[in-house]
Design an enzyme around this catalytic site. Structure first.
Site, mmCIF file in Angstrom:
data_model
loop_
_atom_site.group_PDB
_atom_site.id
_atom_site.type_symbol
_atom_site.label_atom_id
_atom_site.label_comp_id
_atom_site.label_asym_id
_atom_site.label_seq_id
_atom_site.Cartn_x
_atom_site.Cartn_y
_atom_site.Cartn_z
ATOM 1 N N THR A 186 8.518 7.737 -4.318
ATOM 2 C CA THR A 186 8.860 8.770 -3.343
ATOM 3 C C THR A 186 9.501 8.090 -2.147
ATOM 4 O O THR A 186 9.140 6.970 -1.803
ATOM 5 C CB THR A 186 7.596 9.553 -2.918
ATOM 6 O OG1 THR A 186 7.964 10.526 -1.959
ATOM 7 C CG2 THR A 186 6.533 8.653 -2.330
ATOM 8 N N GLU A 331 2.448 12.313 -3.966
ATOM 9 C CA GLU A 331 1.138 11.673 -3.859
ATOM 10 C C GLU A 331 0.008 12.582 -4.337
ATOM 11 O O GLU A 331 -1.139 12.170 -4.386
ATOM 12 C CB GLU A 331 0.875 11.266 -2.402
ATOM 13 C CG GLU A 331 1.722 10.090 -1.912
ATOM 14 C CD GLU A 331 3.056 10.537 -1.317
ATOM 15 O OE1 GLU A 331 3.504 11.660 -1.630
ATOM 16 O OE2 GLU A 331 3.634 9.766 -0.539
ATOM 17 N N LYS A 442 14.703 17.307 3.603
ATOM 18 C CA LYS A 442 14.559 17.657 2.195
ATOM 19 C C LYS A 442 15.708 18.564 1.783
ATOM 20 O O LYS A 442 15.754 19.732 2.146
ATOM 21 C CB LYS A 442 13.226 18.319 1.906
ATOM 22 C CG LYS A 442 12.957 18.356 0.400
ATOM 23 C CD LYS A 442 11.494 18.321 0.082
ATOM 24 C CE LYS A 442 11.234 17.878 -1.346
ATOM 25 N NZ LYS A 442 9.809 17.940 -1.680
ATOM 26 N N TRP A 447 14.569 14.040 -1.173
ATOM 27 C CA TRP A 447 14.383 13.510 0.169
ATOM 28 C C TRP A 447 15.588 12.724 0.660
ATOM 29 O O TRP A 447 16.168 11.941 -0.079
ATOM 30 C CB TRP A 447 13.184 12.563 0.214
ATOM 31 C CG TRP A 447 11.871 13.243 0.092
ATOM 32 C CD1 TRP A 447 10.972 13.093 -0.914
ATOM 33 C CD2 TRP A 447 11.291 14.167 1.006
ATOM 34 N NE1 TRP A 447 9.874 13.869 -0.677
ATOM 35 C CE2 TRP A 447 10.041 14.538 0.501
ATOM 36 C CE3 TRP A 447 11.721 14.711 2.228
ATOM 37 C CZ2 TRP A 447 9.206 15.442 1.151
ATOM 38 C CZ3 TRP A 447 10.894 15.610 2.871
ATOM 39 C CH2 TRP A 447 9.645 15.967 2.333
#
Ligand SMILES: Nc1ncnc2c1ncn2[C@@H]1O[C@H](COP(=O)(O)O)[C@@H](O)[C@H]1O
Lengths: 546, 546
Positions: A186, A331, A442, A447
């Site tokens: 990420t 996450e 975003k 991202w």
């Protein structure tokens, strides 16, 4: 005192074993990268998963090895999910939309021993090749006849060859349920992607809790079309939750435009489809053109970015499609909350219902949530107070793969994961994301790091200081705006700065606009105060969003 | 390599915490033992669970303590499930239908520190008192005004008093998920009940897998009436699976006759009801009287004993109620299989569908099944071969509480639990129970030990040898038949033997008939061959079953 129950471990391959036996005839339908539609069943795909698992071992893949994928939503990608984790290796799904340098960083950081890719990505892989680990094995996810004649990929293996001649049954190794099973990177605010390392336990618990929390969309006879990619946090767990619950999967392959999705949904009688807000714009446009919804499409599940109210209303009012708004993060495996309404809420007047659906839904089982103020003090769940949202649960990351710095910052002193989202929680348990502490944009579910963009822009001629802000955008959710303080005597041109950035970041990450200002507000500690900046620019509208 | 996910433990109170927040207004309706209907919600019952947990601590209950219940299906019993396990103690549900000596054995074996009982059982508890542990605390599950004036129960506590004044929130202790949470005794072939000790992990996993495997009956807006008692293996996990999935629970209290059930189902608009075959006879009779089903009742879930084909047909053909036939056992938490059909099966002609429903269904996630021959060799799942069914999974017992002998015999050399059921498994995963190796009679969902009966009968005058066989019975599923070899010169009368037994076993355990024979067939090792005896008596019909 301990219970006296068997010490049997939760395991990912147990899911596909179950599906093969109990949901044998349930279909997996894929738009193949080679063209055409590919149909199989859980029973048959189970055989190929077994063959692939044997094939991976033959290729030299060992327990703990990271095996990367660069692929669309299709049956082979699904097979890799099970075969890689099943033999105790780690299925590392990579987002091909990342900037090439990030891809290179990720593969090297993960030390992947093999990389499986869809035909589409052959040129990309060949271009990256020189910067990837030396002895990595490349496998093209196709058959012998359609192998790419790609230069620069010596020793390229063929996916179907790996399976040929292998036994179609397997006895999976008994793994400890905490064994690593999958890896997703990420983007962080600091720019370097961080790896979230899932375990068999976390994935299986997450699959079970999401089937239970979103029960309306799962079950025998139900069909789900995941637009959310398998390369993006496990496609919101659908490769696990669908077979677990006997739900059919319809994989759209590479074509995600409104017309392609509409046709596929209608042809396959899809009940629900899952994806980020941006993809729904295309579908809504197509529905408007045709004056109707794809026959049978009853539900759309929206997450990954806030679902805009007009979008929810369009689905619900114009087409009678029920929207479920969810929230989660890499996450969190990734689902944290789901927007299924209680029966008494379903009966509310339209506007009140929509007001509930604009919120991000309510938590899954085994996801604990708290909101805290700047000092970490817990705030009431009264729908008024807001603060940073922190979460806790068996499918939530406790740190990042091979990254001590990021790991050290991940949890609060009480062991909760700090989401970087600012939220309220209503007394009836609805989450409402109001802001973000983390410095990211975003765009279309992906991202963009503000900090990366700022660092790049600081190198542009004539720029003395700058800040990147996420600005609302009807199509992408958010797009970056670059705010620049020019050097005293310089008069840098917007076009020059954007052209400069285009050579340094992925095209889609280039800001939509540049604003020149004399000063940028700073915080007490001398950092750029995005909070202040956002206030100043609250009426600003991107030219692309007008 | 291990994943990097939080080490959060599965816990039973997390279920009621979730329900209180996400399914706040969903109702729990109980036929109260004091009379009348009691209504509450998950939100409100959560407060009482917290108060009860504090009250239990005030009473001196410590982690690991066994706390017994002797109660019907009602909200207080439900509260005990959560409060006892939540503070780390063990919720020991006792079957009040057992013979008093078994009750005494169980409470002493478990060393219960407290016993909670419904008003109905006050005389029973008082009668047993002298034989129970000295410093056990008795609590009557009622309010101050309705406390029983029962002699022989010194220091009797009042349930509602325990709650009064206690805080209605609680922070549950962080327990290891393998902590013991609940205890159920099951009758063994050797006669002495054996305790199955569940953990938080086993219960939570079982609740999740059963919601997923029986998804049609669970979810927001659904209402379940558990006829299966909370004192019988966790009422098939419904006290956990219902709140987990937002399903409403309708508790019938003590009255389980057809008319009471019919009225309650109709008044509360119950969707599905769960119980053993015997209870459905009463309901079917009532439905026949009224010429219709309770409005809204769509599903009946039958397990605990084989669901007879005519019963399934009556529900399906005469009333349009869909039957789901399941199988399980105390040692399996208890559900092993569920009879939900796949969509393509639902479309089969009536007779073929019924043929599938007569089978015991297909396995839940994380329940592994194998069938083996006498030498433990695995047999194919081809629908033809049959052998002893062995099972494996995280919610399956690895032994028995404080019982080394039984524990030593429970598992096969590979660690699978030997069910004592003889079964086939079809290629499409359906279990079909064909026989039982364990020497038991299952009457109305309750076990009768053949060996106990035989031992008792051997003491009767004029009996030299004997055997007890389970014989099919339309109302009770099975009833015991006693086969007697008289002493050479004696001519014992059937009535005398039965009268003798009536003083030694519970009334409902007394055999339905006595057959006199000259010899009983023996095995090679000199044991009674029930297999042979069953063959000889294959055309025998009990007088009560004619
Ligand atoms: N659907 C069913 N058909 C046949 N036997 C069953 C069924 N359900 C449970 N049993 C029997 O009941 C036993 C478990 O009893 P219990 O532990 O009292 O729940 C199983 O081992 C079977 O012998």
């Amino acid at each position: 005192m301990k219970g006296m129950m068997m010490d049997r471990q939760l395991s990912i391959p147990a899911i596909i074993d179950l599906a093969a036996e109990v949901h044998a005839k349930t279909e997996i339908v894929s738009v193949a990268t080679e063209g055409g539609i590919h149909r199989t069943t859980y029973k048959n795909i189970h055989k190929r998963v077994a063959q692939l698992a044997h094939g991976l071992r033959a290729l030299g893949v060992k327990p703990g090895d990271r095996v990367a994928t660069l692929a669309w939503n299709g049956y082979r990608h699904f097979e890799l999910y099970y075969a890689i984790s099943g033999i105790g290796a780690v299925c590392h799904t990579i987002n091909p939309r990342l900037f090439p340098e990030q891809l290179v960083y990720i593969v090297n950081h993960a030390q992947d021993t093999a990389l499986f890719f869809d035909l589409t990505f052959a040129p990309l892989v060949a271009a990256l090749r020189p910067k990837l680990p030396q002895n990595i094995t490349f496998v093209a996810m196709t058959g012998r006849e359609t192998m790419p004649a790609q230069e620069g990929l010596d020793g390229l293996q063929c996916y179907e060859d790996l399976l040929t001649g292998q036994p179609d049954t397997i006895t999976w190794p008994d793994l400890d349920e905490n064994t690593a099973a999958a890896l997703s990177y990420t983007s962080g605010t600091t720019g370097e992607p961080k790896g979230v390392l899932y375990s068999h336990r976390s994935q299986v618990i997450h699959a079970m809790t999401s089937v239970i929390g979103a029960s309306r969309y799962f079950g025998m006879g139900k069909k789900i079309l995941p637009v959310v990619p398998l390369f993006h946090v496990n496609a919101w767990a659908l490769p696990y939750s669908a077979p677990l619950s006997g739900t059919s999967l319809i994989f759209p392959g590479a074509k995600l435009d409104g017309a392609s999705l509409f046709n596929l949904m209608e042809a396959e009688k899809v009940d629900s489809s899952w994806g980020v807000p941006t993809v729904w714009l295309g579908l809504l446009h197509e529905m408007k053109q045709r004056g109707r919804k794809p026959e049978g499409l009853d539900y759309v599940i929206i997450g990954g970015s806030a679902a805009p109210q007009p979008m929810i209303e369009a689905f619900e009012r114009d087409y009678g499609i029920s929207v479920c708004h969810g929230w989660g993060m890499t996450e969190m495996s990734p689902i944290g909350t789901f927007g299924m309404l209680s029966p008494e809420m379903e009966d509310l007047p339209f506007d009140e219902k929509i007001a509930l659906k604009v919120r991000q839904g309510r938590r899954l089982f085994m996801v604990d949530m708290k909101i805290v103020d700047e000092n970490g003090k817990e705030l009431p769940k009264d729908g008024v107070a807001f603060g940073e949202l922190c979460v806790r649960g068996p499918s939530i990351a406790s740190g990042y793969y091979n990254n001590e710095t990021a790991t050290a910052q991940a949890l609060d002193p009480e062991g909760w994961f700090r989401t970087g989202d600012v939220a309220k929680i209503t007394p009836d348990g609805f989450l409402q994301i109001v802001d973000r502490t983390k410095d990211l944009v975003k765009s279309g579910g992906e991202w963009i790091s503000s900090i990366d963009l700022e660092n790049a822009a600081l190198g542009a001629p004539g720029v003395v200081n700058c800040a990147v802000l996420a600005m609302p955008h009807p199509r992408w959710g958010e797009r970056p705006l670059l705010v620049v303080v020019p050097k005293p005597d310089a008069k840098p041109a917007k076009e020059d700065i954007l052209a400069y950035l285009a050579t340094r970041v992925a095209t889609w990450q280039v800001p939509d606009d540049v604003l020149f200002v004399e000063t940028i507000p700073l915080t007490a500690t001398g950092k750029i105060s995005k909070l202040e900046l956002r206030k100043i620019l609250k009426d600003y509208v991107l030219p692309t969003a007008a």
